[in-house]
Design an enzyme around this catalytic site. Sequence first.
Site, PDB file in Angstrom:
ATOM      1  N   HIS A  24      35.747  49.108  33.770  1.00  0.00           N
ATOM      2  CA  HIS A  24      37.176  48.995  34.089  1.00  0.00           C
ATOM      3  C   HIS A  24      37.916  48.375  32.909  1.00  0.00           C
ATOM      4  CE1 HIS A  24      40.705  47.798  36.707  1.00  0.00           C
ATOM      5  NE2 HIS A  24      40.806  46.916  35.727  1.00  0.00           N
ATOM      6  N   GLU A  25      37.371  47.275  32.386  1.00  0.00           N
ATOM      7  CA  GLU A  25      38.029  46.610  31.260  1.00  0.00           C
ATOM      8  C   GLU A  25      38.003  47.474  30.007  1.00  0.00           C
ATOM      9  OE1 GLU A  25      39.793  44.282  32.068  1.00  0.00           O
ATOM     10  OE2 GLU A  25      38.890  43.683  33.960  1.00  0.00           O
TER      11      GLU A  25
END
Length: 448
Positions: A24-25
């Site tokens: 996600h990051e």
Amino acid sequence: MTALLYTAGVVAFVVAILASIGLHEFGHLVPAKKFGCKVPQWFIGFGPTVWSKQIGDTEYGVKAIPLGGYVKIVGMLPPGAEGLVEETTYDEDGEPVHKVRRSNTGMFTQLISDARAAEWEYVKQHDTDRLFYRLPWWKKVVVMAGGPMVNIAIAFGLFVILFATYGNPRDEVVEPTVAAVPECVIPVAEQRTTCTADDPESPAAKAGIEPGDEIVSFNGTPYTDWQSLQAQIRDNADGDAVIEVRRDGELLTLETSTTVTLRQTSLEDQTLTEVGFLGVQPASHLQTGGPLYTAKQMESMTAETVQALVHLPVKVYEVGRAVVGLQERDPEGPVSIVGGGRFAGEAAASDAFPLTDKLVTLLFLVASFNFFIGMFNFVPLLPLDGGHIAGALYEGLKRGVARLRGRPDPGHVDVARLLPVAYVVGLAMLVMGVVLIVADLVVPLHIS
């Protein structure tokens, strides 16, 4: 061995979720770097640093508390108008550092100016063209949407694999074929499966219906689907029943009379009602499908998730009441990563689950959590990604309207003005997270 399998299930789930958070990051980091932004940190977890490595101008690492992750993109907040003054100082190496001097006015203004000042601690003189707030609005949307879209892509990929091979547990297809015929009618209140001498013979057994028979019609009405047939049987009370079946390619007409017994109104409504009873269990299979089928299923999941997000505060409140013993915990209610880990552990350790089902359960849990994480981050409130996306879209709208009207460029939208809202939302998220974690420890749900 059971404890070992339980631990393996929990660890596998937690590692998969942490990997999803890291990806996600990366969904933020990759486009941010592509657009020239300065990204000094990428971390999984919070608290003290366990491990880190500097690659280029980004520090990658893992922190001690595995309850999330973050990527630091410099310049999320522009210099504002709270009496801030941009100034240049020099670090210990003599390199110029661009800073913002804080004002000292009201409480909320001070919070905002403090946040701006902290944001600019990372900014050096030559970084002023690498700040996030200076990006065009559509690039901001791409950067902020990248994270949750990675989670949704992970969920989609896992669901495609599962739906194409194992099938969709949410979409069971009931066939006209008889899977089993109970020998007797057992009162629903008696939790047993073995017949006794006092139990009456089931109408289906009396009629001579056998497993493998394909039901063609009931009292002259052709079979269309199991729900319709079940409704006909229940409405028949203790009346005559003529059932046409196909056995080994031959049509047979069997006669009996249904009986009246107590049964649940439906799967959702467990109220017991006197209805007609025949005594056949249909065969069923899980619906399978590829990418298009998965996309259609995720469309309905999206609607359900949006509804769940709207009711999330109320659901968490109910979970809190369950923690203090004021009500039973809803088995369909929300759980934390602790609850998800417990589900994975119980599935891994259960003798009732074959190896394939254990793996499928783990993948469904990971896919479902990823889908929820992605959808949750699209909520248009700071500090969530959706709050920044909403700010960028508003900026694009303002600039577009100004351009159409021939007016001066209104400039960047200052999302820092919404920081008081962000603090409230962040506190609410923290409280809800703590409540769910405590509930998953004190009044846990168990996999069925």
